[in-house]
Design an enzyme around this catalytic site. Structure first.
Site, mmCIF file in Angstrom:
data_model
loop_
_atom_site.group_PDB
_atom_site.id
_atom_site.type_symbol
_atom_site.label_atom_id
_atom_site.label_comp_id
_atom_site.label_asym_id
_atom_site.label_seq_id
_atom_site.Cartn_x
_atom_site.Cartn_y
_atom_site.Cartn_z
ATOM 1 N N GLY A 1 0.686 6.035 1.284
ATOM 2 C CA GLY A 1 1.948 5.204 1.486
ATOM 3 C C GLY A 1 1.776 4.594 2.806
ATOM 4 O O GLY A 1 2.638 4.523 3.540
ATOM 5 N N ARG B 1 3.090 0.016 5.068
ATOM 6 C CA ARG B 1 3.991 -0.014 6.110
ATOM 7 C C ARG B 1 4.319 0.994 6.779
ATOM 8 O O ARG B 1 3.784 2.141 6.511
ATOM 9 C CB ARG B 1 5.272 -1.005 5.288
ATOM 10 C CG ARG B 1 6.055 0.162 4.513
ATOM 11 C CD ARG B 1 7.101 -0.372 3.942
ATOM 12 N NE ARG B 1 8.168 0.708 3.547
ATOM 13 C CZ ARG B 1 9.110 0.514 2.787
ATOM 14 N NH1 ARG B 1 9.321 -0.809 2.120
ATOM 15 N NH2 ARG B 1 9.910 1.402 2.682
ATOM 16 N N TYR C 1 16.179 15.559 0.433
ATOM 17 C CA TYR C 1 15.016 15.070 1.272
ATOM 18 C C TYR C 1 14.840 16.401 2.448
ATOM 19 O O TYR C 1 13.524 16.505 2.529
ATOM 20 C CB TYR C 1 15.440 13.954 1.995
ATOM 21 C CG TYR C 1 14.531 13.337 2.972
ATOM 22 C CD1 TYR C 1 13.176 12.647 2.970
ATOM 23 C CD2 TYR C 1 14.596 13.533 4.447
ATOM 24 C CE1 TYR C 1 12.553 12.041 3.679
ATOM 25 C CE2 TYR C 1 13.854 13.295 5.416
ATOM 26 C CZ TYR C 1 12.771 12.352 5.178
ATOM 27 O OH TYR C 1 12.050 11.874 6.143
HETATM 28 P P1 NAD Z 1 8.690 3.811 4.761
HETATM 29 O O1 NAD Z 1 9.591 3.819 3.714
HETATM 30 O O2 NAD Z 1 8.429 2.630 5.518
HETATM 31 O O3 NAD Z 1 7.214 4.223 4.285
HETATM 32 C C1 NAD Z 1 6.932 4.943 3.157
HETATM 33 C C2 NAD Z 1 5.852 4.810 2.207
HETATM 34 O O4 NAD Z 1 5.469 5.614 1.354
HETATM 35 C C3 NAD Z 1 6.126 3.169 1.606
HETATM 36 O O5 NAD Z 1 5.282 2.285 1.826
HETATM 37 C C4 NAD Z 1 6.146 3.767 0.251
HETATM 38 O O6 NAD Z 1 5.767 2.664 -0.865
HETATM 39 C C5 NAD Z 1 5.262 5.083 0.195
HETATM 40 N N1 NAD Z 1 5.588 5.600 -1.107
HETATM 41 C C6 NAD Z 1 6.845 6.215 -1.533
HETATM 42 N N2 NAD Z 1 6.356 7.132 -2.683
HETATM 43 C C7 NAD Z 1 5.090 6.878 -2.977
HETATM 44 C C8 NAD Z 1 4.366 7.478 -3.858
HETATM 45 N N3 NAD Z 1 4.859 8.134 -4.833
HETATM 46 N N4 NAD Z 1 3.004 7.209 -3.921
HETATM 47 C C9 NAD Z 1 2.526 6.482 -2.979
HETATM 48 N N5 NAD Z 1 3.276 6.030 -2.109
HETATM 49 C C10 NAD Z 1 4.467 6.207 -1.897
HETATM 50 O O7 NAD Z 1 8.984 5.168 5.911
HETATM 51 P P2 NAD Z 1 8.355 5.649 7.354
HETATM 52 O O8 NAD Z 1 9.607 5.926 8.076
HETATM 53 O O9 NAD Z 1 7.064 4.937 7.422
HETATM 54 O O10 NAD Z 1 8.107 7.079 6.582
HETATM 55 C C11 NAD Z 1 6.653 7.746 6.448
HETATM 56 C C12 NAD Z 1 6.875 9.094 6.278
HETATM 57 O O11 NAD Z 1 7.426 9.556 7.586
HETATM 58 C C13 NAD Z 1 7.633 9.685 5.369
HETATM 59 O O12 NAD Z 1 7.043 10.895 4.904
HETATM 60 C C14 NAD Z 1 9.007 9.942 5.795
HETATM 61 O O13 NAD Z 1 9.680 10.921 5.299
HETATM 62 C C15 NAD Z 1 8.621 10.347 7.220
HETATM 63 N N6 NAD Z 1 9.529 10.578 8.188
HETATM 64 C C16 NAD Z 1 10.106 9.224 8.514
HETATM 65 C C17 NAD Z 1 11.109 9.220 9.679
HETATM 66 C C18 NAD Z 1 12.199 7.916 10.111
HETATM 67 O O14 NAD Z 1 12.976 8.022 10.696
HETATM 68 N N7 NAD Z 1 11.542 6.893 9.724
HETATM 69 C C19 NAD Z 1 11.631 10.594 10.464
HETATM 70 C C20 NAD Z 1 10.800 11.604 9.990
HETATM 71 C C21 NAD Z 1 9.871 11.607 9.016
#
Ligand code: NAD
Length: 248
Positions: free
Chosen positions: A14, A17, A159
């Site tokens: 993923g 982005r 989640y």
């Molecule tokens: P984001 O939504 O920008 O990125 C997530 C990416 O995962 C996207 O590009 C999406 O297309 C991809 N994705 C989703 N389902 C998929 C699948 N089945 N196969 C392949 N790719 C897939 O979000 P982010 O904030 O960059 O999140 C990245 C990670 O960090 C995630 O696991 C999220 O849970 C975790 N996270 C984020 C935060 C936050 O506040 N943003 C906090 C804690 C943890």
């Protein structure tokens, strides 16, 4: 098969982005060849490839795969091995959240979240771990969340449960793959990414009041630590590390 063990390789799921893209940039900057995995955003993935290849003179492979689909996971790994012949690091970053009231929570949405965040992480760890065991080295970083540890939000209980599951997987895979493969997890708090684009200003302000640093993290601050724990921290194993600016 074009490579040798001299050139390191990372797969970030993923990664077109957000935290994933920042992680790709960080590894590329440190001379890794990178695999950019995407689900929908082909254009963003291709422009990231162009950016890191021209800036850092490494090779970037772009592969579409749904990590919750076992066949697509196998394909993703096969294509990577065909190109690079080995995998040094895996960052299980892909994740989704579907925030709703309890009333609106459905089995279908809960299942989708588990399939991506938990089963997807499991499949990647299982199949890439197999390759790393054969190589005799490797490092895996699973992206959990403070929501899986101690900051709970009923509107994202599905989640939060999936991220608690990621922590459990991390401990079990660390045991299973010891001593030559390290498996760790990071648990970010709030990060400025698309995942949080719907939050309104008042809500963000209120949440910042509970963070000692009084702000959300930038994706680069998370990526810096992912790189450190994956590549540099040779004695950190089976650890779950919060990156949340300090809760208050
Ligand atoms: P984001 O939504 O920008 O990125 C997530 C990416 O995962 C996207 O590009 C999406 O297309 C991809 N994705 C989703 N389902 C998929 C699948 N089945 N196969 C392949 N790719 C897939 O979000 P982010 O904030 O960059 O999140 C990245 C990670 O960090 C995630 O696991 C999220 O849970 C975790 N996270 C984020 C935060 C936050 O506040 N943003 C906090 C804690 C943890």
């Amino acid at each position: 098969m074009k490579d040798s063990y001299k050139e390191k390789v990372v797969i970030v799921t993923g990664s077109s982005r957000g935290i994933g893209a920042a992680t790709i940039r960080k590894f590329a900057q440190n001379n890794y060849n990178v695999v950019i995995n995407y689900l929908n955003s082909k254009q963003e993935a291709l422009s990231l490839k162009e950016e890191v290849e021209s800036k850092y003179h490494i090779k970037a492979l772009v592969i579409k795969a749904d990590i919750s689909n076992e066949l697509e996971v196998k394909e993703l790994i096969n294509k990577t091995i065909l190109e690079f012949n080995h995998i040094d690091c895996l960052v299980n970053n892909a994740g989704i959240a579907i925030d709703t009231t309890l009333e609106d929570k459905t089995t279908e949405n809960f299942t989708n979240i588990l399939n991506t965040n938990l089963i997807g992480t499991f499949l990647m760890c299982k199949y890439i771990g197999h390759i790393m065991l054969k190589q005799g080295h490797g490092s895996i970083v699973n992206i959990s969340s403070t929501n899986g540890i101690d900051s709970f939000y009923p509107y994202s209980m599905d989640y939060d449960a999936s991220k608690a599951g990621v922590i459990s997987l991390t401990h079990n895979f660390a045991k299973e793959y010891a001593p030559n493969i390290r498996v760790n997890s990071i648990a970010p708090g709030w990060v400025n990414t698309e995942m949080n684009k719907e939050l309104d200003e008042d809500y963000i302000k209120e949440e910042c009041n509970h963070i000692l640093l009084n702000r959300f993290a930038e994706p680069e601050e998370i990526a810096d630590f992912i790189f450190y724990i994956a590549d540099q921290a040779t004695y950190i194993n089976d650890a779950i590390i919060k990156i949340d600016g300090g809760r208050c």
